[in-house]
Write an enzyme that holds these catalytic residues in place. Structure first.
Site, short mmCIF file in Angstrom:
data_model
loop_
_atom_site.label_atom_id
_atom_site.label_comp_id
_atom_site.label_asym_id
_atom_site.label_seq_id
_atom_site.Cartn_x
_atom_site.Cartn_y
_atom_site.Cartn_z
N SER A 227 60.67 30.97 -1.52
CA SER A 227 61.01 29.76 -2.35
C SER A 227 62.14 29.89 -3.26
CB SER A 227 59.72 29.41 -3.00
OG SER A 227 59.77 27.93 -3.60
N ASP B 295 75.93 33.05 0.08
CA ASP B 295 76.96 32.12 0.61
C ASP B 295 78.24 32.35 -0.15
OD1 ASP B 295 75.46 31.09 2.54
OD2 ASP B 295 74.60 29.46 1.28
N LYS C 212 60.15 30.22 3.26
CA LYS C 212 59.29 28.98 3.13
C LYS C 212 60.28 28.17 2.31
CE LYS C 212 55.63 26.50 0.24
NZ LYS C 212 56.65 25.52 -0.14
#
Length: 708
Positions: A478, A489, A503
């Site tokens: 999460s 990224d 999740k």
């Protein structure tokens, strides 16, 4: 949306805490024996089903359409939830109803669930029949030298075709139960007494199922056909939830789950009694619960998860004793461990981020000081914040202070440890990312209507721009995955460890009563999946999680771990990339991988982790066990010996004399210290990797300067 997501996290996490680990001092009355004539659906449940259908159609993230195929899958799920190990129903029972899925489809459209109650009444009669047979078997002797096996995991097997086949399955099941207790050191009289209580308890608890219990069980099978994180709470369950929310979260600090007939430790909470004891580990099964220092140990094999939770919960400062079946020895284990725990409130301080420094030697001779920050959860003291306290605790504030302190101690790099971090506040995941990037988007959130919002760090301030690595494992989920995905990224740091949980969905609690205004009937609540997280690069964190740049290959197959193991989980998907600028480009990862592989192949700590992982993988792959006592003893001894030798070898290499955790009163402080040393095996290797990265950067910079 932003406020809703914060509320969603709080509700979801608190719901998990209440349903999964010890929470309150409340004691709810046990149901008396419920007559079969009472087990028929009510008008209230018809109304509830119609409202649930409406909410799913309008607001669930995944498009919901009630088809005949959906109804058939619901029946499969319902049979599985009632009898996952296929020990009660006969093939003809299942075939009769599955072939009538069209009737269920028509009923559900009208809000009716009569078939669900028809099935449950048959189930209860089948349970009565099986338990009577099991009790009769206890009056007969068993031959433990006979060469035969018992299939303890029958979840993928065919349904028994007749009574004779079911009788043979139960003969072996009872024989296995008897042998397991004999291997644990109990005498035959004790075993007979315990198994009688166990089997009678199974029948008694099924007889205590109320109309609400049956309805909730069926509706959750129905909803699970759509997606695994959406769930229904009946009015009585909702009431218990509310009572729990008004009381402090007190307990053993362990998240529990159900696996066939066992209650399994899914993870332990930092700062909780279970973690601090050093004797409770992920994957262990709780087979007995006792109150106080001298209360009778009550066998809980075959109990519903919520009933086990009710037994474990209790007031702060009180004692609960657990009988543990260690996962590392599997079903063949002949060793049960009794652990004494004092219930406590899991304070925010226990969850707070902590720092340390690891010194790593280099090829050049000069050692590098690597700072390590452990973050067990993404916490934020919402109460103190709402009361206007300007110094409220939060992950970002604590990490900011820790980084500042580490910089003063002249660390060369920083490792963020998110292993076992199951998530928390979205706000904190966003602001923590902002400590390591100048500014920009962190995560994208897409709701059920296709609207996309971007959560961004608006602050150009950066607390640390040096070499960075983040460690993750299969339990990092999460909010952890949001932070890790953004760091990856942006090219801001190395991601090390295992693929994360996966999740990527968001849930909120929906009060069903709001959809029938003016009606005083209590319909209960729905935990509803209503949005999905996406990385700024466009890919979701759902299902796949985040893939590390450098894997710690511990020999564990990851295909059936985390979200990937859940039936009907939302698929991975992709949306457009957010507008952001990558900070760095991490090159020569293969060189770092090779250096790490060379070290871990020779390091005793990783050899120990590999041995444990190999044994656990073997155990997870098994679905049968020998019913020969001699073979079972040998299997258990062999596994125990391998694990103990590797563990002791590693600890002695660290200058630590191993503690016998099987002793009657083991030194819990020493056990916790040992576990902390083991937990740092991967941390230290991550620090080595980051040191290699720093050295590689320095060499590249030196070559560039020399070339000029």
């Amino acid at each position: 949306m932003r406020r809703l997501l914060r509320t969603t996290w709080a509700n979801t996490v608190l719901l998990a805490l209440v349903l999964s680990f010890v929470t309150t001092t409340a004691v709810f009355a046990k149901n008396l024996d419920v007559s079969l004539t009472e087990l028929f659906p009510s008008d209230r449940q018809v109304k509830t089903t119609l409202v649930i259908n409406k909410v799913l159609e309008r607001f669930h993230y995944r498009r919901f359409q009630l088809t005949r195929e959906f109804a058939a899958q619901t029946l499969d799920n319902y049979f599985e939830d009632l009898d996952i190990n296929r020990l009660f129903f006969l093939e003809r029972d299942v075939t009769r109803f599955i072939s009538n899925a069209g009737q269920l489809h028509d009923q559900l459209q009208q809000g009716k669930v009569d078939i669900a109650f028809d099935i449950f009444r048959i189930y209860r009669m089948r349970v009565d029949s099986r338990i009577e047979y099991a009790l009769a078997l206890l009056d007969q002797p068993f031959n433990f030298s006979r060469d035969e096996t018992y299939q303890f995991d029958r979840s993928k097997s065919a349904w028994p075709v007749n009574e004779q086949q079911l009788n043979d399955i139960w003969r072996k099941r009872v024989k296995n139960d008897f042998l397991t207790l004999r291997l644990a050191g109990k005498n035959d009289d004790e075993i007979l007494k315990q198994l009688r209580k166990r089997y009678e308890g199974i029948m008694r608890r099924i007889h205590q199922f109320t109309v609400d219990d049956v309805y909730q069980t069926f509706v959750n099978a129905y909803i699970r056909t759509l997606e695994p994180h959406t769930a229904y709470m009946s009015p009585s369950t909702s009431e218990n939830f509310d009572i729990s929310m008004r009381l402090s979260l007190e307990g053993i600090g362990a998240v529990l789950g159900a696996d066939n007939e066992y209650t399994v430790i899914q993870r332990t909470i930092p700062g909780g009694p279970a973690r601090q004891s050093g004797q409770v580990r992920t994957g262990d099964s709780i087979v007995g619960v006792a109150q106080g220092l001298d209360g009778d140990m009550e066998d809980v094999v075959g109990w519903r998860l919520q009933d086990v939770v009710d037994k474990i919960r209790g007031p702060k400062g009180s004692v609960v004793r657990l009988q543990i079946l260690p996962k590392a020895e599997g079903t063949a284990s002949r060793r049960l461990r009794e652990v004494t725990l004092v219930r406590k409130e899991i304070a925010l301080e226990d969850q707070a981020a902590k720092s340390s420094i690891i010194t790593i030697p280099t090829d050049a001779g000069a050692a590098q000081r690597i700072g390590v920050i452990e973050i067990p959860a993404f916490y934020r003291d919402f109460r103190a914040e709402s009361e206007g306290n300007p110094d409220f605790r939060s992950t970002t504030r604590d990490v900011r202070q820790l980084v500042t302190q580490l910089k003063k101690q002249q660390v060369s790099g920083l490792v963020i440890d998110l292993r076992g971090n199951g998530g928390g506040s979205l706000t904190e995941a966003t602001s923590l990312t902002g400590l390591f990037i100048r500014q920009g988007p962190v995560v994208q959130v897409k709701d059920a209507f296709g609207k996309i919002e971007v959560e961004s760090d608006p602050d150009p301030d950066i607390i640390y721009d040096g070499p960075l690595a983040v460690i993750v494992d299969r339990n990092s989920a999460s909010a952890s995955e949001i932070f890790v995905g953004a760091i990856q990224d942006y090219g801001r740091g190395l991601i090390i460890g295992e693929p994360t949980f996966g999740k990527g969905t968001v849930q909120t609690l929906v009060d069903l009563n709001r959809y029938v205004p003016g009606d005083n009937t209590d319909l209960g609540r729905l935990r509803l999946t209503m949005a999905e997280f996406f990385r700024i690069s466009g890919g979701s964190t759902q299902l796949k999680g985040v893939e590390p740049d450098i894997h710690f290959d511990l020999g564990i197959a990851g295909s059936d771990q985390g979200e990937r193991s859940l039936e009907n989980a939302l698929p991975w998907s992709k949306i457009s990339t957010a507008s952001y600028t990558q900070h760095h480009s991490i090159n020569n990862v293969q060189h770092l991988k090779a250096r790490s592989a060379q070290r871990t192949a020779q390091e005793s700590g990783f050899q120990m982790l590999m041995s444990r992982s190999r044994i656990l993988s073997e155990i997870e792959a098994e679905d049968t066990v020998s019913l020969q006592e001699q073979i079972r003893r040998r299997e258990s001894d062999q596994r125990e010996q391998v694990l103990k030798e590797e563990r002791h070898r590693f600890l002695r290499a660290q200058g630590i004399e191993p503690v016998d955790e099987d002793a009657e009163s083991p030194d819990e402080e020493a056990l916790e210290k040992q576990q902390k040393v083991i937990d740092k095996i991967q941390t230290r290797e991550s620090a080595h990797i980051l040191t290699d990265f720093i050295q590689m950067q320095w060499n590249t910079a030196y070559e560039q300067r020399t070339a000029k």
